[in-house]
Design a protein around this motif. Sequence first.
Motif, PDB file in Angstrom:
ATOM      1  N   TRP A  62       0.818  -1.536   0.201  1.00  0.00           N
ATOM      2  CA  TRP A  62       0.453   0.128   0.189  1.00  0.00           C
ATOM      3  C   TRP A  62       0.811   1.062  -0.092  1.00  0.00           C
ATOM      4  O   TRP A  62       2.001   1.384   0.861  1.00  0.00           O
ATOM      5  N   LEU A 469     -19.308  -3.434   5.681  1.00  0.00           N
ATOM      6  CA  LEU A 469     -18.361  -2.748   6.216  1.00  0.00           C
ATOM      7  C   LEU A 469     -17.687  -1.933   4.548  1.00  0.00           C
ATOM      8  O   LEU A 469     -16.979  -1.578   4.933  1.00  0.00           O
ATOM      9  N   LEU A 472     -17.232   1.104   4.444  1.00  0.00           N
ATOM     10  CA  LEU A 472     -16.535   2.453   5.699  1.00  0.00           C
ATOM     11  C   LEU A 472     -14.929   1.819   4.691  1.00  0.00           C
ATOM     12  O   LEU A 472     -13.558   2.367   4.745  1.00  0.00           O
ATOM     13  N   MET A 473     -15.016   0.797   3.418  1.00  0.00           N
ATOM     14  CA  MET A 473     -14.287   0.007   3.101  1.00  0.00           C
ATOM     15  C   MET A 473     -13.368   1.423   2.092  1.00  0.00           C
ATOM     16  O   MET A 473     -12.953   2.142   1.819  1.00  0.00           O
ATOM     17  N   GLN A 475     -14.474   4.451   1.868  1.00  0.00           N
ATOM     18  CA  GLN A 475     -14.377   5.855   2.238  1.00  0.00           C
ATOM     19  C   GLN A 475     -12.719   5.712   3.225  1.00  0.00           C
ATOM     20  O   GLN A 475     -12.124   6.501   2.831  1.00  0.00           O
ATOM     21  N   HIS A 476     -12.298   4.578   3.572  1.00  0.00           N
ATOM     22  CA  HIS A 476     -10.788   4.456   4.037  1.00  0.00           C
ATOM     23  C   HIS A 476      -9.917   4.426   3.083  1.00  0.00           C
ATOM     24  O   HIS A 476      -9.022   5.713   3.117  1.00  0.00           O
ATOM     25  N   TRP A 477     -10.030   4.718   1.777  1.00  0.00           N
ATOM     26  CA  TRP A 477      -9.625   4.306   0.368  1.00  0.00           C
ATOM     27  C   TRP A 477     -10.114   5.210  -0.719  1.00  0.00           C
ATOM     28  O   TRP A 477      -9.618   5.592  -1.549  1.00  0.00           O
ATOM     29  N   GLN A 478     -10.947   6.146  -0.181  1.00  0.00           N
ATOM     30  CA  GLN A 478     -11.103   7.654  -0.496  1.00  0.00           C
ATOM     31  C   GLN A 478     -11.544   7.444  -1.993  1.00  0.00           C
ATOM     32  O   GLN A 478     -11.710   8.029  -2.842  1.00  0.00           O
TER      33      GLN A 478
END
Length: 618
Positions: A62, A469, A472-473, A475-478
């Motif tokens: 990442w 989820l 949320l995943m 959102q975490h990866w924008q």
Amino acid sequence: MSGFLLQTCWFVPLYGLLGAILTLPWSLGLVRRTGPRPAAYLNLLMTLVAFVHGSAAYFESWGQPPQQIVFSWLNAANLDLSLAIEISPLSLGAMELVTGIGLLAQLYALGYMEKDWSLARFFGLMGFFEAALSGIALSDSLLLSYGLLEMLTLSTYLLVGFWYAQPLVVTAARDAFLTKRVGDILLLMGLVALSSYGTGLTFSELETWAETNPLPFWTATWLGLGLIAGPLGKCAQFPLNLWLDEAMEGPSPASIMRNSVVVSAGAYVLIRLQPVFTLSPVVYDALIIIGTVTAIGSSLMCLAQIDLKRALSHSTSAYMGLVFIAVGLGQVDIALLLLLTHAIAKALVFSSIGSIILATNSQNITEMGGLGSRMPATTTAFLVGSAGLVSILPLGTFWTFRRWVNGFQEVPPGLVLILLLVNALMAVSLTRVFRSVFLGEHQAKTRRTPEAPWTMAVPMVSLTIVTLLVPLMLQHWQLLLTWDGPWAFSHNPLIEFGSPLLIASGVLGVILGSLIPLERTNARSQQLSVRFWQDLLAYDFYIDRLYRVTVVAFVSAFSRFASSFDRYIVDGAVNLVGWMAIFSGQALKYSISGQSQSYVLTILAATGILVFLAWWGF
């Protein structure tokens, strides 16, 4: 240690292949005393190791630039056949999706196929299946990807035909194999042509090559059409879409993989080939037309199916049609998001219906009802998975559709209408299935239906949590857009109100699905007008019959002509030469007397005839 795991992540696909090899003693019947379960445990262990190794490599990759590992296979003259592996967050994430769903599907299979006499053979095939899929995710080589797609076609044939004692299963496996082979052959022709136009056989070189080496219009068009043929068959798109619902004759754990990550593998290859499609607008138009026809047509087919697995398999074709549209519009990021959200939700839905089939020994939704009170975990899994497939706030598909509609100012209005229609039809179909299976009174086959065993419940619960989820995943990866309201793009009313319309279409579909009358005693309507449309959708617009009187009839007639030509013309000519040789030999043997004066007389007579013919002709 983490760097070592990243550099050796190319070994992850080999874990599944190693697991398949380790199951051979049980699959071949060489080990009988222990039963087949040790083979299943060995394959599960290899898949778990692959998932852990891939996870470590993914987190290590990442934020790092993509890397390549190249294995030189053949380098002679101007021919360089190298097998390239790409190490990037995208490729490793795709591999993790494969190994994660594969691990849950194999654990699920322990409970679903507990009493099957060929459990070891099934797990060996699943390991082979997983190896091909993981390899496609990592591959940066067109040649390697094509070979892995062939492995995928073979494993599909073997898994669909797993219960080979049933004639319908054999027919389904044959049709699936032959349909995919049509697309694979055209894809191979496209790859050979592509390599002859100066590009290397790696995906990472395609974008640069497409920008610097423009091809003539018709050359680029035929090349692009050949390249989309392979993914066309793998993703069950029109006109190669009929194999997927027939493939539902295979075991349900394999159906989980097939409807989530197998079709996604074909679409993944399509996305990697996208730079070639930019050379011809005709190819883009073909992708959009194919995707639109399949998405709308398959969504309509779902409405009239009474087989539980086939109803949902058509929805898989519909969502892959949306992926084709996204690639045709050049929106690769949307296509990848669709693959992610669809794969997770569809795996959850198919795990829930596998639990239903195991409990009821039936796939006919007209024979079911009232399962909601008896199978709470299965009911929850189906509800969450269905909501994840339909654009219902706040699950993943809603955010994907919303990003598609609101994230681009040049989105065609027709695309919004297609999304709204497909989303509404999917909501109607899933609501109809939910009412038929989980609501209403108990039927004869649903009175005694225990909840799924823990080996099946754990994957269902895990996939339920992951589906919830997904936002949320993202959102975490924008990857999510902020809520910009209806004033975002004032030039197009359809795009302005895209998000509210998507929600409204899903809600409208649920309402319509709740109002459709359900027929249990007689699935076909007694009204001729309704029956006409019902049969038209239930029999897939009679596409198979159309093929039977066109393509199949042409191939059969040509085969009979070729057989007759070979038998009577070719064989006749060869036999004539043989008979002439035999006759001339038999005739000449009487001229062999052993007397020289007879030979001299024969030579003089032949010479005289030749002189006469020469003089007469002159």
